[in-house]
Design a protein around this motif. Structure first.
Motif, PDB file in Angstrom:
ATOM      1  N   PRO A   9       0.822  -1.214   0.000  1.00 50.71           N
ATOM      2  CA  PRO A   9       0.000   0.000   0.000  1.00 50.71           C
ATOM      3  C   PRO A   9       0.851   1.257   0.000  1.00 50.71           C
ATOM      4  O   PRO A   9       1.879   1.329   0.663  1.00 50.71           O
ATOM      5  CB  PRO A   9      -0.808  -0.133   1.303  1.00 50.71           C
ATOM      6  CG  PRO A   9       0.002  -1.049   2.165  1.00 50.71           C
ATOM      7  CD  PRO A   9       0.675  -1.998   1.233  1.00 50.71           C
ATOM      8  N   ASP A  14      -5.219   2.611   0.520  1.00 54.09           N
ATOM      9  CA  ASP A  14      -4.920   1.303  -0.063  1.00 54.09           C
ATOM     10  C   ASP A  14      -5.027   0.160   0.943  1.00 54.09           C
ATOM     11  O   ASP A  14      -4.941  -1.011   0.568  1.00 54.09           O
ATOM     12  CB  ASP A  14      -3.505   1.295  -0.664  1.00 54.09           C
ATOM     13  CG  ASP A  14      -3.345   2.320  -1.775  1.00 54.09           C
ATOM     14  OD1 ASP A  14      -4.344   2.576  -2.476  1.00 54.09           O
ATOM     15  OD2 ASP A  14      -2.239   2.866  -1.921  1.00 54.09           O
ATOM     16  N   ASN A 101       1.398  -4.616   5.826  1.00 53.39           N
ATOM     17  CA  ASN A 101       0.830  -3.279   5.671  1.00 53.39           C
ATOM     18  C   ASN A 101       1.569  -2.262   6.536  1.00 53.39           C
ATOM     19  O   ASN A 101       1.890  -1.155   6.081  1.00 53.39           O
ATOM     20  CB  ASN A 101      -0.654  -3.290   6.041  1.00 53.39           C
ATOM     21  CG  ASN A 101      -1.515  -3.949   4.986  1.00 53.39           C
ATOM     22  OD1 ASN A 101      -1.139  -4.042   3.823  1.00 53.39           O
ATOM     23  ND2 ASN A 101      -2.683  -4.427   5.391  1.00 53.39           N
TER      24      ASN A 101
END
Length: 299
Positions: A9, A14, A101
């Protein structure tokens, strides 16, 4: 921040999860206010899903502070109701996905406690935190315990944020949160459509500062209500005004009229230029006699 890799992301947008823009801005405001006031302390998140809110919180971690994230991730829940909720709402949640992430935005992971949030006090000291986000189970007994743990972990004046305090599908959260307000001494600061922000300290000064900030935000709506004898600020994003169809039609017609008038003016200017040219006058002179003769025969 780590360098961007394909598939990772690039922004919070995202990252999958439920973290509206209004709450992102409020998280930022509360954490920046603590920084400006020199309020120190650790950060804790109970329930992180894929890391959307944790990533933002991690941006406000200062030297010497600890950020602790507690979540079951892909571990087995401790009871049948919790297992059913995990299977229904968090089937795609894994620790590896959370870590991937988070590392897309930060060089170092937070302290991760993979297990039930009921164990958080084994890892975080009492009165060591300035900001706690409660977003784990939706079951009343679990949320009640998470709120009590937050009260133990927070320093005087620290902030707790409770997710899903009013959602139709999470009545257990609503019961636990408002119980803490009515009988547990929790003082709400503000609410959004998804989250309640509160403190067990004095809510007045932070509300005053918040209202001053909100007055300057053109895209955020707010009002002040009274709940259980205390002031409560209600905050949400302003709705975009629907365009007036009649006004829009008039506007388009006016634009077309203006374009037509501009084109007509250019044509008149061009015609005047042609008539004033030498070639036009010579041409008129050459054709004058034939025109006169044709006119005479018609008579």
């Amino acid at each position: 921040m780590t360098s961007q890799e394909p598939g990772r992301p690039a922004s919070l947008d995202d990252v999958k999860g439920w973290f509206p823009e209004t709450d992102q801005r409020l998280f930022t405001w509360f954490l920046e206010r603590q920084d400006q006031l020199g309020e120190s302390g650790d950060l804790v998140e109970l329930g992180s899903y894929l890391g959307k809110s944790a990533i933002l919180m991690g941006r406000h971690l200062r030297d010497g502070e600890t950020f602790t994230v507690c979540d079951l991730f892909d571990s087995d829940a401790s009871d049948d109701p919790n297992r059913a909720e995990m299977a229904r709402s968090y089937a795609t949640l894994t620790r590896a996905a959370f870590e991937e992430n988070y590392r897309a935005f930060h060089d170092r992971l937070p302290e991760i406690v993979q297990g039930p949030t009921s164990s958080i006090l084994d890892h975080v000291q009492p009165e060591s935190c300035r900001f706690v986000h409660v977003d784990a189970s939706h079951l009343y007994e679990h949320v009640r315990g998470d709120i009590r743990a937050a009260q133990v972990m927070l320093r005087p004046g620290g902030v707790i944020v409770c997710d899903d305090y009013r959602s139709e599908h999470t009545p257990g959260v609503s019961a636990a949160v408002w119980e803490a307000v009515i009988t547990g001494g929790l003082r709400p600061v503000c609410i959004t459509p998804m989250k309640l922000y509160g403190t067990w300290g004095d809510s007045g000064p932070v509300q005053d500062d918040l209202l001053n900030w909100l007055e300057k935000q053109e895209d955020v709506w707010h009002e002040v209500q009274q709940v259980a004898g205390r002031r409560l600020v209600r905050v949400k994003k302003k709705r975009a005004k629907k365009p007036d169809k009649h006004k829009e039609k008039v506007r388009r017609l006016e634009e077309r009229l203006a374009a037509t008038e501009e084109s007509l003016a250019e044509t008149r200017h061009l015609l005047a230029s042609v008539r004033g040219s030498v070639s036009f006058r010579v041409g008129r002179a050459v054709t004058a006699l034939p025109r006169a003769m044709r006119g005479g025969r018609r008579r």
